[in-house]
Design an enzyme around this catalytic site. Structure first.
Site, PDB file in Angstrom:
ATOM      1  N   GLY A   1       0.871  -1.166   0.000  1.00  0.00           N
ATOM      2  CA  GLY A   1       0.000   0.000   0.000  1.00  0.00           C
ATOM      3  C   GLY A   1       0.905   1.213   0.000  1.00  0.00           C
ATOM      4  O   GLY A   1       1.934   1.227   0.680  1.00  0.00           O
TER       5      GLY A   1
ATOM      6  N   ASP B   1       6.891   5.514  -3.938  1.00  0.00           N
ATOM      7  CA  ASP B   1       6.749   5.530  -2.488  1.00  0.00           C
ATOM      8  C   ASP B   1       8.125   5.538  -1.824  1.00  0.00           C
ATOM      9  O   ASP B   1       8.337   6.221  -0.823  1.00  0.00           O
ATOM     10  CB  ASP B   1       5.947   4.318  -2.021  1.00  0.00           C
ATOM     11  CG  ASP B   1       4.594   4.215  -2.692  1.00  0.00           C
ATOM     12  OD1 ASP B   1       3.988   5.268  -2.973  1.00  0.00           O
ATOM     13  OD2 ASP B   1       4.151   3.083  -2.943  1.00  0.00           O
TER      14      ASP B   1
ATOM     15  N   ARG C   1      -4.991   6.941  -9.741  1.00  0.00           N
ATOM     16  CA  ARG C   1      -5.576   5.625 -10.000  1.00  0.00           C
ATOM     17  C   ARG C   1      -6.855   5.837 -10.797  1.00  0.00           C
ATOM     18  O   ARG C   1      -7.938   6.061 -10.243  1.00  0.00           O
ATOM     19  CB  ARG C   1      -5.877   4.892  -8.694  1.00  0.00           C
ATOM     20  CG  ARG C   1      -4.650   4.531  -7.867  1.00  0.00           C
ATOM     21  CD  ARG C   1      -3.816   3.450  -8.556  1.00  0.00           C
ATOM     22  NE  ARG C   1      -2.731   2.987  -7.706  1.00  0.00           N
ATOM     23  CZ  ARG C   1      -1.521   3.529  -7.653  1.00  0.00           C
ATOM     24  NH1 ARG C   1      -1.253   4.592  -8.416  1.00  0.00           N
ATOM     25  NH2 ARG C   1      -0.589   3.041  -6.874  1.00  0.00           N
TER      26      ARG C   1
END
Length: 316
Positions: free
Chosen positions: A33, A257, A167
């Site tokens: 995530g 990330d 997204r």
């Protein structure tokens, strides 16, 4: 607490063989995530990170929380939803450079986050509050939660870091553009890629993208350029920091990330903005060399080795 982040993490299944997933008979279970990728990345670099979320009252949720806690990320603000499941996704590695991701997250526990799930004191004691554009796309309640959290952060002088992390499949283009622009206008640091610049402003030139974000209200902008590094724009300075060459990209998912974790780590360590961007480039490069969202996130000695061009592949 150095950094607090909020968002959904899911169980990740990856086939043990390359090619079409339809032919796979065995899978490895991992976790991934955007927000926990950043939190784990920061923890491995010696910082205190906390994660706000919800998981289902199921084995996946229990395993996930145990894993994130095992990476020394604070999970005290992760709540258990008794009615909705933990989200799941699959990563199909068809061949080198061809990675496809499939999400099964509708009505997941994390999509049920509400402003009532926030602890003001918890957010207030952080130095940075990290968010992405994924969470508000999950549901209206998630979008409201993100706005409420930003309000808390700003009230207490916590710097807001926003990665648009587009997204497209989660919402309409019109709604996505509107919400992402609003969140960017509230951010102290925004971390778009070229794709987000094209989507939000119909621009592909890094400087023009940054100018648009700055005019929109963002205080500082870092445009991620993939293998070419990143371009940064602040009120005082601007420049381009070259990336680190990678012989073979094993898995690009999670590199952005890793970049965010490296950048925040640098800022927490008191580095200048350009030096922090350089550190972000190093972490992002290392992430691409390993399969998995968090498996390639480095520790301090690995970053130093890469940034100093040392060859330390063999440890005896």
């Amino acid at each position: 607490m150095d950094v607090v982040t909020i968002g959904e993490t899911m169980v990740l299944f990856t086939p043990n063989s390359r090619g079409y997933m339809r032919h796979a008979h065995q899978f490895s279970m991992k976790f991934g995530g955007a927000e926990t990728n950043v939190a784990v990345g920061l923890s491995r670099l010696g910082h205190q990170a906390g994660w706000i979320s919800k998981v289902g009252n199921d084995e996946f949720g229990k395993a996930m929380v145990a894993f994130v806690k095992g990476e020394n990320v604070d999970v005290s603000q992760v709540k258990v939803d008794q009615k909705h499941p933990t989200g799941v996704y699959f990563k199909e590695l068809r061949r080198a450079g061809d990675v496809r991701v499939y999400y099964y997250r509708k009505d997941s526990a994390a999509s049920r986050l509400t402003p009532e799930d926030l602890n003001e004191e918890y957010i207030a004691q952080a130095k940075f509050f990290h968010i992405t554009g994924i969470t508000p796309a999950l549901s209206d309640s998630c979008a409201n939660t993100i706005l409420a959290a930003i309000k808390i952060a700003k009230k207490h002088g916590v710097r807001v870091v926003f990665d648009p992390n587009l997204r497209r499949k989660l919402w309409s283009e019109e709604k996505a553009r509107s919400v992402l622009l609003h969140l960017a206008s509230l951010a102290d640091i925004v971390l778009p890629g070229i794709e987000e610049g094209k989507f939000m402003f119909d621009e592909t030139d890094p400087k023009k993208i940054a100018d648009c974000f700055l005019k929109n209200g963002s205080a500082n902008v870092v445009v991620k350029l993939g293998a070419d590094g990143a371009a940064y724009f602040t009120k005082d300075t601007a420049g381009v920091i070259s990336g680190y060459p990678v012989e073979q990209v094993v898995d690009p998912v999670g590199a952005g990330d890793g970049f965010a974790a490296g950048l925040l780590s640098g800022l927490l360590n008191g580095l200048s903005f350009p030096e922090a961007v350089k550190r972000g480039n190093a972490v992002g490069a290392l992430v691409t060399m390993v399969d998995g969202d968090v498996e390639g996130l480095p520790e301090e000695d690995e970053i130093e080795a890469l940034m100093n061009s040392k060859n330390e592949d063999v440890q005896r």
